[in-house]
Design a protein around this motif. Structure first.
Motif, PDB file in Angstrom:
ATOM      1  N   VAL A 198       0.870  -1.247   0.018  1.00  0.00           N
ATOM      2  CA  VAL A 198      -0.014  -0.081   0.008  1.00  0.00           C
ATOM      3  C   VAL A 198       0.858   1.125   0.069  1.00  0.00           C
ATOM      4  CG1 VAL A 198      -1.790   1.193   1.326  1.00  0.00           C
ATOM      5  CG2 VAL A 198      -1.696  -1.410   1.168  1.00  0.00           C
ATOM      6  N   VAL A 199       0.772   2.233  -0.891  1.00  0.00           N
ATOM      7  CA  VAL A 199       1.320   3.344  -1.016  1.00  0.00           C
ATOM      8  C   VAL A 199       0.490   4.677  -0.879  1.00  0.00           C
ATOM      9  CG1 VAL A 199       2.986   4.844  -2.519  1.00  0.00           C
ATOM     10  CG2 VAL A 199       2.991   2.310  -2.451  1.00  0.00           C
ATOM     11  N   THR A 200       0.623   5.373  -0.039  1.00  0.00           N
ATOM     12  CA  THR A 200      -0.087   6.674   0.180  1.00  0.00           C
ATOM     13  C   THR A 200      -0.248   7.463  -1.065  1.00  0.00           C
ATOM     14  OG1 THR A 200       1.434   7.921   1.314  1.00  0.00           O
ATOM     15  CG2 THR A 200       0.015   6.925   2.480  1.00  0.00           C
ATOM     16  N   GLN A 201      -1.346   8.294  -1.621  1.00  0.00           N
ATOM     17  CA  GLN A 201      -1.222   9.131  -2.519  1.00  0.00           C
ATOM     18  C   GLN A 201      -1.435  10.490  -2.344  1.00  0.00           C
ATOM     19  OE1 GLN A 201      -4.189   6.113  -5.129  1.00  0.00           O
ATOM     20  NE2 GLN A 201      -4.337   8.362  -5.573  1.00  0.00           N
ATOM     21  N   HIS A 202      -0.782  11.372  -3.079  1.00  0.00           N
ATOM     22  CA  HIS A 202      -1.207  12.606  -3.197  1.00  0.00           C
ATOM     23  C   HIS A 202      -0.787  13.358  -4.609  1.00  0.00           C
ATOM     24  CE1 HIS A 202      -1.041  17.114  -2.291  1.00  0.00           C
ATOM     25  NE2 HIS A 202       0.127  17.108  -3.274  1.00  0.00           N
ATOM     26  N   ASP A 203      -2.129  13.542  -5.077  1.00  0.00           N
ATOM     27  CA  ASP A 203      -2.060  14.192  -6.615  1.00  0.00           C
ATOM     28  C   ASP A 203      -2.359  15.719  -6.660  1.00  0.00           C
ATOM     29  OD1 ASP A 203      -2.076  11.277  -7.342  1.00  0.00           O
ATOM     30  OD2 ASP A 203      -4.329  10.951  -6.858  1.00  0.00           O
ATOM     31  N   PRO A 204      -1.279  16.401  -7.208  1.00  0.00           N
ATOM     32  CA  PRO A 204      -1.517  17.796  -7.359  1.00  0.00           C
ATOM     33  C   PRO A 204      -2.572  18.028  -8.362  1.00  0.00           C
ATOM     34  CG  PRO A 204       0.722  16.925  -8.558  1.00  0.00           C
ATOM     35  CD  PRO A 204      -0.106  15.624  -7.517  1.00  0.00           C
ATOM     36  N   LEU A 205      -3.377  19.326  -8.330  1.00  0.00           N
ATOM     37  CA  LEU A 205      -4.273  19.512  -9.208  1.00  0.00           C
ATOM     38  C   LEU A 205      -3.848  19.627 -10.512  1.00  0.00           C
ATOM     39  CD1 LEU A 205      -6.005  22.503  -7.225  1.00  0.00           C
ATOM     40  CD2 LEU A 205      -6.763  20.172  -7.741  1.00  0.00           C
ATOM     41  N   PRO A 206      -4.303  19.364 -11.540  1.00  0.00           N
ATOM     42  CA  PRO A 206      -4.034  19.318 -13.058  1.00  0.00           C
ATOM     43  C   PRO A 206      -3.493  20.596 -13.216  1.00  0.00           C
ATOM     44  CG  PRO A 206      -6.011  18.121 -13.008  1.00  0.00           C
ATOM     45  CD  PRO A 206      -5.854  18.887 -11.364  1.00  0.00           C
ATOM     46  N   GLY A 207      -2.358  20.973 -13.918  1.00  0.00           N
ATOM     47  CA  GLY A 207      -1.714  22.175 -14.364  1.00  0.00           C
ATOM     48  C   GLY A 207      -1.059  22.900 -13.248  1.00  0.00           C
ATOM     49  N   SER A 208      -0.696  22.329 -11.884  1.00  0.00           N
ATOM     50  CA  SER A 208      -0.212  22.943 -11.101  1.00  0.00           C
ATOM     51  C   SER A 208       1.212  22.357 -10.994  1.00  0.00           C
ATOM     52  CB  SER A 208      -0.718  22.599  -9.609  1.00  0.00           C
ATOM     53  OG  SER A 208      -0.607  21.153  -9.272  1.00  0.00           O
ATOM     54  N   THR A 209       2.265  23.130 -10.508  1.00  0.00           N
ATOM     55  CA  THR A 209       3.506  22.550 -10.630  1.00  0.00           C
ATOM     56  C   THR A 209       4.158  21.885  -9.247  1.00  0.00           C
ATOM     57  OG1 THR A 209       4.404  24.845  -9.763  1.00  0.00           O
ATOM     58  CG2 THR A 209       4.193  24.366 -12.028  1.00  0.00           C
ATOM     59  N   ALA A 210       3.109  21.620  -8.555  1.00  0.00           N
ATOM     60  CA  ALA A 210       3.538  20.687  -7.098  1.00  0.00           C
ATOM     61  C   ALA A 210       3.730  19.257  -7.373  1.00  0.00           C
ATOM     62  CB  ALA A 210       2.313  21.001  -6.120  1.00  0.00           C
TER      63      ALA A 210
END
Length: 107
Positions: free
Chosen positions: A95-107
């Motif tokens: 299991v891997v935690t997820q963090h998805d930046p908003l589309p178009g962001s540079t984060a």
């Protein structure tokens, strides 16, 4: 709040020792009981948050616990966007935690 797992010997409807499962959350092994959801194994092991919001990076974990919201999304064995509250933990799950930046962001 302290995470804990009730001893099986205190459960009148489950008189024998339960089978155990071990999953890995971001590389760390976590032990649980066969039949628990991935979220249940994680919560019983201590962490309350295992995802961050896309906008502000705020911690999220289990909110509804019934698969209606998307606060417990994780990657399981390479499959993204799995609701941890809905997937039963299987021995050896990665299991891997997820963090998805908003589309178009540079984060």
């Amino acid at each position: 709040m302290t995470a804990r797992l009730l001893p099986f010997s205190d459960d009148p409807i489950r008189p024998s020792a339960p089978a155990t499962v071990t999953i890995r959350l971001d590389g760390a092994p976590l032990d649980g009981v066969a039949g628990q959801s991935i979220a249940g194994v994680i919560l019983a092991s201590g962490p309350l948050a295992f995802r961050r919001t896309s906008v502000s990076g705020r911690p999220r974990g289990v909110f509804c616990g019934i698969g209606v919201c998307f606060d417990c999304l994780v990657e399981v064995n390479g499959d993204r966007d799995v609701r941890a509250c809905q997937r039963r933990a299987a021995d050896g799950d990665v299991v891997v935690t997820q963090h998805d930046p908003l589309p178009g962001s540079t984060a």
